[in-house]
Scaffold this active site. Structure first.
Site, PDB file in Angstrom:
ATOM      1  N   THR A 182      -6.554  37.710  14.721  1.00 23.13           N
ATOM      2  CA  THR A 182      -6.828  38.925  13.954  1.00 23.13           C
ATOM      3  C   THR A 182      -8.055  38.680  13.090  1.00 23.13           C
ATOM      4  OG1 THR A 182      -4.442  39.246  13.942  1.00 23.13           O
ATOM      5  CG2 THR A 182      -5.740  40.655  12.488  1.00 23.13           C
ATOM      6  N   HIS A 211       3.982  38.296  15.624  1.00 14.72           N
ATOM      7  CA  HIS A 211       3.039  39.379  15.951  1.00 14.72           C
ATOM      8  C   HIS A 211       3.258  39.810  17.395  1.00 14.72           C
ATOM      9  CE1 HIS A 211      -1.535  40.636  15.956  1.00 14.72           C
ATOM     10  NE2 HIS A 211      -0.732  41.609  16.357  1.00 14.72           N
ATOM     11  N   HIS A 269      -3.858  33.680   6.720  1.00 14.15           N
ATOM     12  CA  HIS A 269      -4.775  33.481   7.848  1.00 14.15           C
ATOM     13  C   HIS A 269      -5.643  32.252   7.609  1.00 14.15           C
ATOM     14  CE1 HIS A 269      -7.005  34.253  11.482  1.00 14.15           C
ATOM     15  NE2 HIS A 269      -6.114  35.169  11.759  1.00 14.15           N
ATOM     16  N   ARG A 285       0.409  38.568  24.502  1.00 15.85           N
ATOM     17  CA  ARG A 285      -0.122  37.265  24.902  1.00 15.85           C
ATOM     18  C   ARG A 285       0.730  36.101  24.385  1.00 15.85           C
ATOM     19  NH1 ARG A 285      -5.624  37.038  21.324  1.00 15.85           N
ATOM     20  NH2 ARG A 285      -5.906  39.070  22.288  1.00 15.85           N
ATOM     21  N   ASN A 339       4.648  31.812  10.530  1.00 18.42           N
ATOM     22  CA  ASN A 339       4.293  32.597  11.713  1.00 18.42           C
ATOM     23  C   ASN A 339       4.496  31.716  12.951  1.00 18.42           C
ATOM     24  OD1 ASN A 339       2.688  33.561  13.890  1.00 18.42           O
ATOM     25  ND2 ASN A 339       1.668  34.956  12.480  1.00 18.42           N
ATOM     26  N   GLU A 369       4.790  41.842  12.734  1.00 15.55           N
ATOM     27  CA  GLU A 369       3.357  42.126  12.638  1.00 15.55           C
ATOM     28  C   GLU A 369       2.912  42.852  13.901  1.00 15.55           C
ATOM     29  OE1 GLU A 369       1.093  38.569  11.786  1.00 15.55           O
ATOM     30  OE2 GLU A 369      -0.723  39.513  12.558  1.00 15.55           O
ATOM     31  N   GLU A 421      -1.435  42.435   2.321  1.00 14.98           N
ATOM     32  CA  GLU A 421      -1.647  41.015   2.624  1.00 14.98           C
ATOM     33  C   GLU A 421      -3.150  40.803   2.711  1.00 14.98           C
ATOM     34  OE1 GLU A 421       0.937  39.005   5.293  1.00 14.98           O
ATOM     35  OE2 GLU A 421      -0.625  37.618   5.959  1.00 14.98           O
ATOM     36  N   HIS A 446       2.534  30.898  17.833  1.00 10.82           N
ATOM     37  CA  HIS A 446       1.922  29.923  18.740  1.00 10.82           C
ATOM     38  C   HIS A 446       2.918  28.980  19.392  1.00 10.82           C
ATOM     39  CE1 HIS A 446      -1.763  31.851  18.150  1.00 10.82           C
ATOM     40  NE2 HIS A 446      -1.719  31.680  16.849  1.00 10.82           N
ATOM     41  N   ARG A 486       1.809  41.596  20.012  1.00 14.85           N
ATOM     42  CA  ARG A 486       0.524  42.199  20.386  1.00 14.85           C
ATOM     43  C   ARG A 486       0.692  43.151  21.551  1.00 14.85           C
ATOM     44  NH1 ARG A 486      -4.604  40.541  19.313  1.00 14.85           N
ATOM     45  NH2 ARG A 486      -4.798  39.049  17.632  1.00 14.85           N
TER      46      ARG A 486
HETATM   47  N1  PXP Z   1      -0.921  36.889   8.344  1.00  7.37           N
HETATM   48  C1  PXP Z   1      -1.377  37.728   9.288  1.00  7.37           C
HETATM   49  C2  PXP Z   1      -1.344  39.195   9.005  1.00  7.37           C
HETATM   50  C3  PXP Z   1      -1.860  37.252  10.521  1.00  7.37           C
HETATM   51  O1  PXP Z   1      -2.349  38.095  11.456  1.00  7.37           O
HETATM   52  C4  PXP Z   1      -1.807  35.865  10.775  1.00  7.37           C
HETATM   53  C5  PXP Z   1      -2.241  35.332  12.103  1.00  7.37           C
HETATM   54  O2  PXP Z   1      -1.499  35.872  13.127  1.00  7.37           O
HETATM   55  C6  PXP Z   1      -1.301  35.032   9.769  1.00  7.37           C
HETATM   56  C7  PXP Z   1      -0.892  35.569   8.558  1.00  7.37           C
HETATM   57  C8  PXP Z   1      -1.204  33.563   9.969  1.00  7.37           C
HETATM   58  O3  PXP Z   1      -2.469  33.028  10.227  1.00  7.37           O
HETATM   59  P1  PXP Z   1      -2.590  31.556  10.770  1.00  7.37           P
HETATM   60  O4  PXP Z   1      -1.883  31.515  12.074  1.00  7.37           O
HETATM   61  O5  PXP Z   1      -4.057  31.335  10.877  1.00  7.37           O
HETATM   62  O6  PXP Z   1      -1.934  30.664   9.740  1.00  7.37           O
END
Ligand code: PXP
Length: 250
Positions: free
Chosen positions: A107, A49, A200, A55, A13, A76, A157, A16, A51
């Site tokens: 999330t 993602h 997550h 952001r 992901n 996402e 998931e 960030h 959003r």
């Molecule tokens: N899976 C989903 C559905 C998420 O919303 C996120 C966070 O955006 C992640 C995985 C990845 O989580 P993390 O960034 O905490 O590793």
């Protein structure tokens, strides 16, 4: 070497990377460049993602990722009409539906598929027809798993955020209870014919027990790896996560 049957996919992901870019209103760091590095490091997919408040990831990032990466894009988002239109235009490999709340930092919980089944069925039908694999981001509640299967989702998931928080706080007995619930949920979802993913809050320290759950065939990991990349680089961070997943699964 881990056998093909046991190998678990690792989705990265890259939200960030965009968070850091947007903090300065600059054009770097570029999420696409991070995605290409992740691909080169052996990632099996890229998650981003979009959003409602944009952001981090922006529409132009999604377009660049869709056009630029050679591995599957997991789009996402929340189940809104605006997102459906973007998805139907970009036709990503996968779509992961999440609950979204403007005030949250991340999330925070899973989707309430059971209470919103009719609307979600209508939402996912055109996406499925467009060839997207649709996933529901849910907690380990069996009712949410059953509802996901009923509405025709291909994937669930499982939200590992609560497990990760308990682990980080050293509340290991409670983390173990949460882990057991995730194990049961993964087996149950698999028995209903759903593909099972998880993610997550996963880190080097907490990933092994989740990676070892046999029914979970994909992990999606972001925040920790993007942070770790500051110290060791993204490729090295991904390779180390991959090594820990493979070791847990061997
Ligand atoms: N899976 C989903 C559905 C998420 O919303 C996120 C966070 O955006 C992640 C995985 C990845 O989580 P993390 O960034 O905490 O590793």
């Amino acid at each position: 070497m881990v056998s093909a049957l046991l190998r678990q996919r690792l989705g990265i992901n890259i939200d960030h990377v965009a968070t850091v870019r947007n903090a300065r209103g600059a054009v770097w760091p570029d999420p696409l460049r991070a995605a290409l590095l992740a691909e080169a490091a052996g990632a099996d997919g890229i998650t981003a993602h979009l959003r409602e408040d944009r952001r981090h990831i922006r529409d132009s990032d999604m377009e660049a990722l869709r056009a630029g990466i050679g591995i599957p894009l997991n789009f996402e988002c929340a189940a809104t009409d605006e997102m459906a239109a973007i998805i139907l235009r970009l036709k990503p490999h996968a779509v992961c539906l999440v609950p979204e709340n403007r005030a949250e930092r991340t999330t925070e919980g899973g989707l309430d598929v059971a209470s919103d089944a009719n609307r979600l069925t209508d939402f996912i039908t055109p996406l499925r027809e467009a060839g997207c694999r649709v996933s529901m981001f849910i907690g380990h509640d069996p009712r949410q798993i059953e509802a996901s299967a009923r509405i025709g989702a291909a994937v669930v998931e499982l939200h590992t955020g609560h497990y990760s928080d308990l682990h980080a706080e050293g509340r290991m007995d409670e983390a173990e209870v949460e882990l057991n619930a995730l194990r049961k949920a993964a087996a149950y979802a698999h028995s209903l014919g759903l593909e099972v993913h998880a993610g997550h809050g996963l880190t080097y320290d907490n990933v092994a027990p989740i990676a070892a759950i046999p029914e979970i065939i994909e992990l999606n990991i972001g925040h920790f790896l993007i942070g770790e990349a500051i110290y060791v680089g993204l490729e090295a961070a991904i390779e180390e996560m991959r090594r820990r997943m493979d070791q847990a699964r061997a």
